[in-house]
Design a protein around this motif. Structure first.
Motif, PDB file in Angstrom:
ATOM      1  N   GLY A  42       0.865  -1.229   0.031  1.00 60.03           N
ATOM      2  CA  GLY A  42       0.011  -0.032  -0.008  1.00 60.03           C
ATOM      3  C   GLY A  42       0.862   1.261  -0.014  1.00 60.03           C
ATOM      4  N   LEU A  43       1.981   1.105   0.694  1.00 61.92           N
ATOM      5  CA  LEU A  43       2.918   2.449   0.826  1.00 61.92           C
ATOM      6  C   LEU A  43       3.426   2.517  -0.499  1.00 61.92           C
ATOM      7  CD1 LEU A  43       4.717   2.199   4.038  1.00 61.92           C
ATOM      8  CD2 LEU A  43       3.414   4.010   3.451  1.00 61.92           C
ATOM      9  N   ALA A  44       3.767   1.450  -1.297  1.00 61.23           N
ATOM     10  CA  ALA A  44       4.483   1.702  -2.599  1.00 61.23           C
ATOM     11  C   ALA A  44       3.512   2.375  -3.593  1.00 61.23           C
ATOM     12  CB  ALA A  44       4.852   0.517  -3.109  1.00 61.23           C
ATOM     13  N   ARG A  45       2.216   2.002  -3.531  1.00 64.26           N
ATOM     14  CA  ARG A  45       1.122   2.680  -4.176  1.00 64.26           C
ATOM     15  C   ARG A  45       1.022   4.082  -4.123  1.00 64.26           C
ATOM     16  NH1 ARG A  45      -1.928  -1.610  -3.137  1.00 64.26           N
ATOM     17  NH2 ARG A  45      -2.992  -0.510  -1.844  1.00 64.26           N
ATOM     18  N   TYR A  81      11.156   6.870  -5.783  1.00 67.28           N
ATOM     19  CA  TYR A  81      12.265   5.863  -4.921  1.00 67.28           C
ATOM     20  C   TYR A  81      11.891   5.404  -3.666  1.00 67.28           C
ATOM     21  CZ  TYR A  81      15.531   7.270  -8.471  1.00 67.28           C
ATOM     22  OH  TYR A  81      16.331   7.535  -9.740  1.00 67.28           O
ATOM     23  N   GLU A  82      11.159   6.224  -2.838  1.00 64.70           N
ATOM     24  CA  GLU A  82      10.466   5.505  -1.925  1.00 64.70           C
ATOM     25  C   GLU A  82       9.439   4.460  -2.177  1.00 64.70           C
ATOM     26  OE1 GLU A  82       9.894   9.255   1.322  1.00 64.70           O
ATOM     27  OE2 GLU A  82       9.646   9.856  -0.885  1.00 64.70           O
ATOM     28  N   ALA A  83       8.650   4.766  -3.348  1.00 67.02           N
ATOM     29  CA  ALA A  83       7.712   3.571  -3.761  1.00 67.02           C
ATOM     30  C   ALA A  83       8.364   2.238  -4.221  1.00 67.02           C
ATOM     31  CB  ALA A  83       6.932   4.033  -4.932  1.00 67.02           C
ATOM     32  N   LEU A  84       9.736   2.512  -4.664  1.00 68.58           N
ATOM     33  CA  LEU A  84      10.618   1.386  -4.916  1.00 68.58           C
ATOM     34  C   LEU A  84      11.020   0.846  -3.871  1.00 68.58           C
ATOM     35  CD1 LEU A  84      11.644   0.101  -7.685  1.00 68.58           C
ATOM     36  CD2 LEU A  84      13.908   1.560  -7.355  1.00 68.58           C
ATOM     37  N   GLU A  85      11.491   1.409  -2.793  1.00 71.54           N
ATOM     38  CA  GLU A  85      11.958   0.624  -1.466  1.00 71.54           C
ATOM     39  C   GLU A  85      11.002  -0.167  -0.833  1.00 71.54           C
ATOM     40  OE1 GLU A  85      13.903   1.969   2.753  1.00 71.54           O
ATOM     41  OE2 GLU A  85      13.506   3.523   1.182  1.00 71.54           O
ATOM     42  N   SER A  86       9.406   0.605  -0.838  1.00 72.86           N
ATOM     43  CA  SER A  86       8.438  -0.167  -0.434  1.00 72.86           C
ATOM     44  C   SER A  86       8.162  -1.560  -1.131  1.00 72.86           C
ATOM     45  CB  SER A  86       7.446   0.959  -0.133  1.00 72.86           C
ATOM     46  OG  SER A  86       7.523   1.817   0.683  1.00 72.86           O
ATOM     47  N   ALA A  87       8.005  -1.137  -2.539  1.00 75.24           N
ATOM     48  CA  ALA A  87       7.653  -2.401  -3.120  1.00 75.24           C
ATOM     49  C   ALA A  87       8.733  -3.436  -2.998  1.00 75.24           C
ATOM     50  CB  ALA A  87       7.631  -1.918  -4.721  1.00 75.24           C
ATOM     51  N   HIS A  88       9.831  -3.276  -2.937  1.00 73.37           N
ATOM     52  CA  HIS A  88      10.896  -4.131  -2.625  1.00 73.37           C
ATOM     53  C   HIS A  88      10.828  -4.748  -1.320  1.00 73.37           C
ATOM     54  CE1 HIS A  88      13.236  -4.506  -6.268  1.00 73.37           C
ATOM     55  NE2 HIS A  88      13.469  -3.220  -6.422  1.00 73.37           N
ATOM     56  N   ALA A 144       7.741  -5.157   0.190  1.00 70.96           N
ATOM     57  CA  ALA A 144       6.731  -5.921   0.074  1.00 70.96           C
ATOM     58  C   ALA A 144       7.137  -7.416  -0.830  1.00 70.96           C
ATOM     59  CB  ALA A 144       5.638  -5.389  -0.831  1.00 70.96           C
ATOM     60  N   GLU A 145       7.898  -7.297  -1.934  1.00 71.97           N
ATOM     61  CA  GLU A 145       8.258  -8.429  -2.677  1.00 71.97           C
ATOM     62  C   GLU A 145       9.048  -9.525  -1.876  1.00 71.97           C
ATOM     63  OE1 GLU A 145      11.412  -9.296  -6.275  1.00 71.97           O
ATOM     64  OE2 GLU A 145      11.446  -7.541  -5.225  1.00 71.97           O
ATOM     65  N   LYS A 146       9.909  -9.029  -0.759  1.00 69.34           N
ATOM     66  CA  LYS A 146      10.717 -10.035  -0.320  1.00 69.34           C
ATOM     67  C   LYS A 146       9.529 -10.699   0.951  1.00 69.34           C
ATOM     68  CE  LYS A 146      14.350  -8.072   1.284  1.00 69.34           C
ATOM     69  NZ  LYS A 146      15.468  -7.491   2.087  1.00 69.34           N
ATOM     70  N   LEU A 147       8.653 -10.179   1.407  1.00 63.67           N
ATOM     71  CA  LEU A 147       7.704 -10.854   2.256  1.00 63.67           C
ATOM     72  C   LEU A 147       6.836 -11.616   1.457  1.00 63.67           C
ATOM     73  CD1 LEU A 147       6.821  -7.894   4.612  1.00 63.67           C
ATOM     74  CD2 LEU A 147       8.193  -9.719   5.042  1.00 63.67           C
ATOM     75  N   TYR A 148       6.245 -11.134   0.187  1.00 65.07           N
ATOM     76  CA  TYR A 148       5.276 -11.864  -0.248  1.00 65.07           C
ATOM     77  C   TYR A 148       6.256 -13.406  -0.814  1.00 65.07           C
ATOM     78  CZ  TYR A 148       1.809  -8.432  -1.403  1.00 65.07           C
ATOM     79  OH  TYR A 148       0.837  -7.512  -1.329  1.00 65.07           O
ATOM     80  N   LYS A 149       7.440 -13.068  -1.190  1.00 61.08           N
ATOM     81  CA  LYS A 149       8.282 -14.138  -1.424  1.00 61.08           C
ATOM     82  C   LYS A 149       8.345 -15.292  -0.260  1.00 61.08           C
ATOM     83  CE  LYS A 149      11.636 -12.801  -4.820  1.00 61.08           C
ATOM     84  NZ  LYS A 149      12.716 -12.408  -5.265  1.00 61.08           N
ATOM     85  N   LYS A 150       8.598 -14.817   1.065  1.00 56.40           N
ATOM     86  CA  LYS A 150       8.834 -15.620   2.021  1.00 56.40           C
ATOM     87  C   LYS A 150       7.569 -16.419   2.639  1.00 56.40           C
ATOM     88  CE  LYS A 150      10.199 -14.696   6.925  1.00 56.40           C
ATOM     89  NZ  LYS A 150      10.596 -13.837   8.008  1.00 56.40           N
ATOM     90  N   GLN A 151       6.382 -15.611   2.226  1.00 56.75           N
ATOM     91  CA  GLN A 151       5.203 -16.358   2.285  1.00 56.75           C
ATOM     92  C   GLN A 151       4.497 -17.148   1.410  1.00 56.75           C
ATOM     93  OE1 GLN A 151       2.471 -13.232   3.669  1.00 56.75           O
ATOM     94  NE2 GLN A 151       3.807 -12.314   5.326  1.00 56.75           N
ATOM     95  N   TYR A 169       5.105  -7.442  -8.489  1.00 60.96           N
ATOM     96  CA  TYR A 169       5.975  -7.555  -9.710  1.00 60.96           C
ATOM     97  C   TYR A 169       5.572  -6.341 -10.482  1.00 60.96           C
ATOM     98  CZ  TYR A 169       8.236 -11.936  -8.248  1.00 60.96           C
ATOM     99  OH  TYR A 169       8.947 -12.786  -7.579  1.00 60.96           O
ATOM    100  N   ILE A 170       4.128  -6.185 -10.990  1.00 61.23           N
ATOM    101  CA  ILE A 170       3.679  -5.486 -11.904  1.00 61.23           C
ATOM    102  C   ILE A 170       3.866  -3.783 -11.414  1.00 61.23           C
ATOM    103  CG2 ILE A 170       1.444  -4.122 -12.751  1.00 61.23           C
ATOM    104  CD1 ILE A 170       2.131  -6.696 -14.328  1.00 61.23           C
ATOM    105  N   ILE A 171       3.767  -3.418  -9.862  1.00 59.73           N
ATOM    106  CA  ILE A 171       3.987  -2.268  -9.703  1.00 59.73           C
ATOM    107  C   ILE A 171       5.587  -1.894  -9.872  1.00 59.73           C
ATOM    108  CG2 ILE A 171       4.313  -2.697  -7.191  1.00 59.73           C
ATOM    109  CD1 ILE A 171       3.166  -0.069  -6.638  1.00 59.73           C
ATOM    110  N   LEU A 172       6.333  -2.870  -9.587  1.00 57.77           N
ATOM    111  CA  LEU A 172       7.739  -2.916  -9.993  1.00 57.77           C
ATOM    112  C   LEU A 172       8.289  -2.569 -11.469  1.00 57.77           C
ATOM    113  CD1 LEU A 172       9.285  -5.534  -7.362  1.00 57.77           C
ATOM    114  CD2 LEU A 172       9.935  -3.274  -7.135  1.00 57.77           C
ATOM    115  N   THR A 173       7.390  -3.433 -12.040  1.00 61.77           N
ATOM    116  CA  THR A 173       7.704  -3.206 -13.666  1.00 61.77           C
ATOM    117  C   THR A 173       7.450  -1.746 -14.113  1.00 61.77           C
ATOM    118  OG1 THR A 173       6.919  -5.195 -14.175  1.00 61.77           O
ATOM    119  CG2 THR A 173       6.706  -3.724 -15.725  1.00 61.77           C
ATOM    120  N   VAL A 174       6.061  -1.105 -13.371  1.00 61.70           N
ATOM    121  CA  VAL A 174       5.975   0.304 -13.803  1.00 61.70           C
ATOM    122  C   VAL A 174       6.791   1.250 -13.206  1.00 61.70           C
ATOM    123  CG1 VAL A 174       4.068   2.002 -13.342  1.00 61.70           C
ATOM    124  CG2 VAL A 174       3.429  -0.154 -13.608  1.00 61.70           C
ATOM    125  N   LEU A 175       7.322   1.161 -11.949  1.00 60.72           N
ATOM    126  CA  LEU A 175       8.290   2.068 -11.171  1.00 60.72           C
ATOM    127  C   LEU A 175       9.669   1.853 -12.139  1.00 60.72           C
ATOM    128  CD1 LEU A 175       7.404   1.190  -7.531  1.00 60.72           C
ATOM    129  CD2 LEU A 175       7.554   3.477  -8.734  1.00 60.72           C
TER     130      LEU A 175
END
Length: 220
Positions: A141-144, A153-160, A162-169, A178-184
């Motif tokens: 949500g912060l990334a968006r 750049y803050e969006a990118l940090e938050s998206a990464h 989130a990515e790490k936690l989604y992977k972990k889970q 991944y889509i939001i990271l593509t856009v960023l």
């Protein structure tokens, strides 16, 4: 370059953030009648009868005024009816009764996004991530919201994060991340990274908008 904020709004905004966030199992009622109404409300929600779901959850909280999950789900039903005032009322009730309820905080953030009150949404998503550091939704949500506020750049940090936690889970919602990271990365002019994340998104089951895909994959 093609402006991609449209894809973020129409794609990512309608995925993880706006999907149902139901009341927690640990917040159920000891009142059997209230509990029965709550379960009936969930059945109504599942078939798209949001009016009945809201009504039944309202009855449940009238029988048990500390029924946190019913407050949350009443708010959810009202949100799906686009009645943001009522949704916010029930989410606030839930949050006031249990300030540690991250579900209420997350749903309040969603309401704020619908109202385009992005500063409030950002504050609430920050609260969610502080309450539950292992919950990727707060960071997503912060990334968006950072993106909308042009803080990429803050969006990118938050998206990464989130990515790490989604992977972990092992969460299927990583496709949206991944889509939001593509856009960023595309907006930041980093075409190689954007292409990599586009491929990851597709591999994870996302169906990127055709124009987004063409813009990212376009040959220089």
């Amino acid at each position: 370059m093609v402006k991609l904020s449209v894809f973020l709004i129409l794609g990512c905004f309608l995925s993880v953030c706006f999907s149902p966030v139901f009341g927690q199992k640990g917040k159920l009622s000891t009142n059997p009648h209230a509990q029965a109404l709550f379960l009936e409300a969930q059945d109504s929600f599942d078939i798209g009868n949001y009016k009945a779901a809201a009504r039944l959850n309202c009855k449940a909280v009238s029988l048990d005024t500390n029924f946190i999950a019913a407050y949350d789900n009443a708010g959810l039903a009202y949100r799906f009816m686009n009645n943001l005032d009522s949704a916010e009322f029930f989410y606030l009730k839930s949050f006031e009764k249990e300030p540690s309820n991250s579900i209420a905080a997350q749903n309040l953030a969603v309401v704020s996004e619908f109202r385009k009150d992005y500063s409030r949404a950002m504050l609430l998503y920050t609260i969610v991530s502080q309450m539950e550091p292992e919950n990727p939704e707060g960071y997503f949500g912060l990334a968006r919201t950072y993106y909308i506020l042009n803080r990429k750049y803050e969006a990118l940090e938050s998206a990464h994060a989130a990515e790490k936690l989604y992977k972990k889970q092992n969460s299927p919602h990583i496709a949206d991340c991944y889509i939001i990271l593509t856009v960023l990365y595309y907006d930041l002019g980093k075409r190689k990274e954007a292409k990599n994340y586009l491929q990851l998104a597709k591999s994870a089951g996302a169906k990127p908008d055709t124009i987004l895909e063409e813009a990212v994959m376009k040959k220089d």
